[in-house]
Scaffold this active site. Structure first.
Site, mmCIF file in Angstrom:
data_model
loop_
_atom_site.group_PDB
_atom_site.id
_atom_site.type_symbol
_atom_site.label_atom_id
_atom_site.label_comp_id
_atom_site.label_asym_id
_atom_site.label_seq_id
_atom_site.Cartn_x
_atom_site.Cartn_y
_atom_site.Cartn_z
ATOM 1 N N HIS A 252 -5.219 10.882 5.166
ATOM 2 C CA HIS A 252 -4.227 9.802 5.151
ATOM 3 C C HIS A 252 -3.811 9.574 3.705
ATOM 4 O O HIS A 252 -4.655 9.550 2.809
ATOM 5 C CB HIS A 252 -4.851 8.526 5.744
ATOM 6 C CG HIS A 252 -3.856 7.470 6.080
ATOM 7 N ND1 HIS A 252 -3.176 6.767 5.111
ATOM 8 C CD2 HIS A 252 -3.413 7.001 7.267
ATOM 9 C CE1 HIS A 252 -2.361 5.910 5.706
ATOM 10 N NE2 HIS A 252 -2.481 6.031 7.015
ATOM 11 N N ARG A 275 4.274 0.750 4.776
ATOM 12 C CA ARG A 275 5.424 1.627 4.486
ATOM 13 C C ARG A 275 6.469 1.487 5.582
ATOM 14 O O ARG A 275 7.664 1.485 5.314
ATOM 15 C CB ARG A 275 4.957 3.078 4.351
ATOM 16 C CG ARG A 275 4.290 3.343 3.020
ATOM 17 C CD ARG A 275 3.745 4.757 2.942
ATOM 18 N NE ARG A 275 2.565 4.917 3.761
ATOM 19 C CZ ARG A 275 2.314 5.938 4.559
ATOM 20 N NH1 ARG A 275 3.199 6.915 4.655
ATOM 21 N NH2 ARG A 275 1.220 6.003 5.277
#
Ligand SMILES: Cc1cc2nc3c(=O)[nH]c(=O)nc-3n(C[C@H](O)[C@H](O)[C@H](O)COP(=O)(O)OP(=O)(O)OC[C@H]3O[C@@H](n4cnc5c(N)ncnc54)[C@H](O)[C@@H]3O)c2cc1C
Length: 470
Positions: A252, A275
């Site tokens: 990740h 995000r």
């Protein structure tokens, strides 16, 4: 504590679930629904596994919560695209699994909302998704909300029994049929429990010295979001199961580097939703990738640069939110601010390059011109006239080992399969312990989804097996 060795009559009616994460609790919920007594064996002292940490949400399409209707096959296509080259082997098997996952997604969200009372009314668009379809609620993080709701509902049933601090060590077989498990109880005694078994014991992202070292030695030294623990896939291979995609490990892109403990190998995840809601990433003050690209591509863009530390192996990337993005992800960010993982500051405290970056990003958004990095959705970002005094929320992030795509090959009925793709009688698998569904890269929000979809299927199938012998 209940009697650990069930008598023959009882064992013929009792199902065993290994692991009390979302896959295990989803399976247990269906077993209870079908009036089957279920014993959940959990290695940890508390239930919930990694599932309880999940912070971005669960995918579902089409649902009433999505603002934009999406074409019926868009989620399927995104998943196939994300799976990448892996689709060229076991193609039919993978296509069937992905169909089951995506076509079952709306039902999974519906089940959690309508039947278990979980708030999943907020929807965000995460990396690799062509539509906003990752659901979470306005309150606690989704993993916690979902696990709490399932536990609350299960505890009401006399058919549900959870034993914590019990580690399953072996699958018991009779003429190739699985008839139960051996486990170590909280006092260190070896016990046996008889009945058909659903393995929902999670991935091997925390098994740094075992399965990870075996399949991905190149990832040695990376920090992880997973607690250190051995993977359980080998228990099933001993029973004849086939493993698939074991070297597909998801790194990740955004684990928080805690300023109070920057070298800790265990990191807190900076949720993807940051995000998705508008957050941007800076390396040396500059954007370097479409932040909504797949996890793999974002992580690769970071790890292709020089690391800033070798043990653990990490990088220094800034994750930045403006005020509007902060407000959209407020419940998450307030928690990170409280933990000291993010801070509220002004652009002047970042770097000269950062101010220039914000200015050109503002032009892209205001003029609706094409983002040079290809980002098409800007979430809630609203900072159109950045100055050195503009308020931003910042955390330092680095790539981390997060999720293991590989595991036990299953079919659409959650049946564990052998090397010649035959079902192993008496055992099912669901959740992160399985492989094949995500290929080379899992889309954010699809793991909670696989737990619910395949966990519930496993529960249904196991109940049918107990009731009909088939
Ligand atoms: C920080 C974080 C955030 C995440 N956010 C998201 C998200 O927003 N959306 C999403 O879709 N996915 C997310 N994921 C991934 C997702 O949470 C997991 O992949 C998923 O919850 C796995 O569920 P599971 O039920 O398969 O396994 P787990 O939840 O890990 O549960 C497995 C359980 O089995 C137990 N166990 C293991 N071995 C044994 C044994 N031998 N005997 C007895 N018990 C055993 C473990 O102790 C554990 O409790 C996140 C993961 C992390 C770490």
């Amino acid at each position: 504590m209940f009697s650990t060795i069930l008598d023959d009559d009882m064992s013929s009616k009792c199902a065993i679930v290994v692991g009390s994460g979302l896959a295990g609790l989803s399976a247990a919920s269906q077993l209870v629904k079908h009036n089957v007594p279920v014993r959940v064996l959990e290695r940890a002292a508390k239930p919930g596994g990694n599932s309880i940490k999940a912070s971005s949400g669960i995918n579902g399409a089409p649902t009433n919560f999505q603002l934009f209707a999406e074409p019926g096959d868009a989620f399927y296509s995104d998943t196939v695209l994300s799976a990448g080259k892996r689709m060229s082997s076991f193609t039919t098997e993978r296509e069937n699994l992905i169909k089951t996952l995506t076509e079952g997604s709306a039902g999974a969200v519906h089940w959690l909302v309508e039947e278990r009372g979980v708030d999943l009314s907020k929807v965000a668009q995460l990396g690799g998704h062509s539509y906003a379809r990752t659901h979470r609620g306005a309150g606690p993080p989704p993993g916690f909300a979902i696990i709490s709701a399932l536990m609350k509902s299960l505890k009401k049933s006399p058919l549900f029994h959870l034993q914590t601090s019990c580690t399953v060590t072996k699958v018991l077989q009779e003429k190739k049929r699985v008839i139960g498990v051996e486990y170590i109880d909280p006092n260190g005694n070896y016990e046996e429990l008889h009945g058909p078994v659903i393995f929902a014991s999670g991935g091997f992202g925390g098994d740094a010295k075992g399965l990870l070292a075996q399949y991905r030695p190149d990832l040695a030294g990376y920090p992880s979001t997973n607690d250190p623990r051995p993977g359980t896939q080998p228990l099933l291979t001993e029973a004849g199961a086939q493993l698939i995609d074991m070297d597909s490990v998801q790194v990740h892109p955004t684990g928080f580097v805690d300023p109070a403990d920057p070298t800790s190998p265990l990191k807190f995840l900076a949720a993807e939703v940051l995000r998705g809601e508008g957050g941007i990433l800076l390396l040396n003050g500059k954007r370097f990738i479409n932040e909504l690209n797949t996890r793999e591509n974002v992580a690769n863009a970071i790890t292709s640069t020089s690391s800033t530390s070798e043990l653990p192996r990490q990088w220094e990337v800034q994750l930045v939110l403006d005020e509007a993005t902060y407000n959209a992800a407020k419940s998450h960010v307030d928690f990170y601010l409280f933990k000291g993982l993010m801070r509220k500051t002004t652009i002047s405290e970042l770097s000269v390059e950062a101010l220039e970056t914000f200015k050109s990003y503002a032009i892209t958004i205001s003029d609706n011109t094409e983002d040079p990095l290809g980002r098409k959705f800007f979430g809630n970002w609203a900072l159109k006239e950045p100055t050195p005094e503009s308020v931003v929320y910042v955390g330092t992030v680095t790539p981390i080992i997060h999720y293991t795509m590989g595991g036990v090959l299953i079919n659409e009925k959650s049946e564990a399969l052998t090397k010649d793709s035959k079902r192993i009688e008496g055992v099912w698998s669901a959740g992160e312990i399985t492989g094949g569904i995500h290929g080379g890269n899992r889309l954010g929000g699809s793991s909670l989804l696989e737990c619910v979809v395949f966990g519930r299927i496993a529960g249904d199938q196991c109940a049918q097996y107990l009731n009909t012998g088939k």
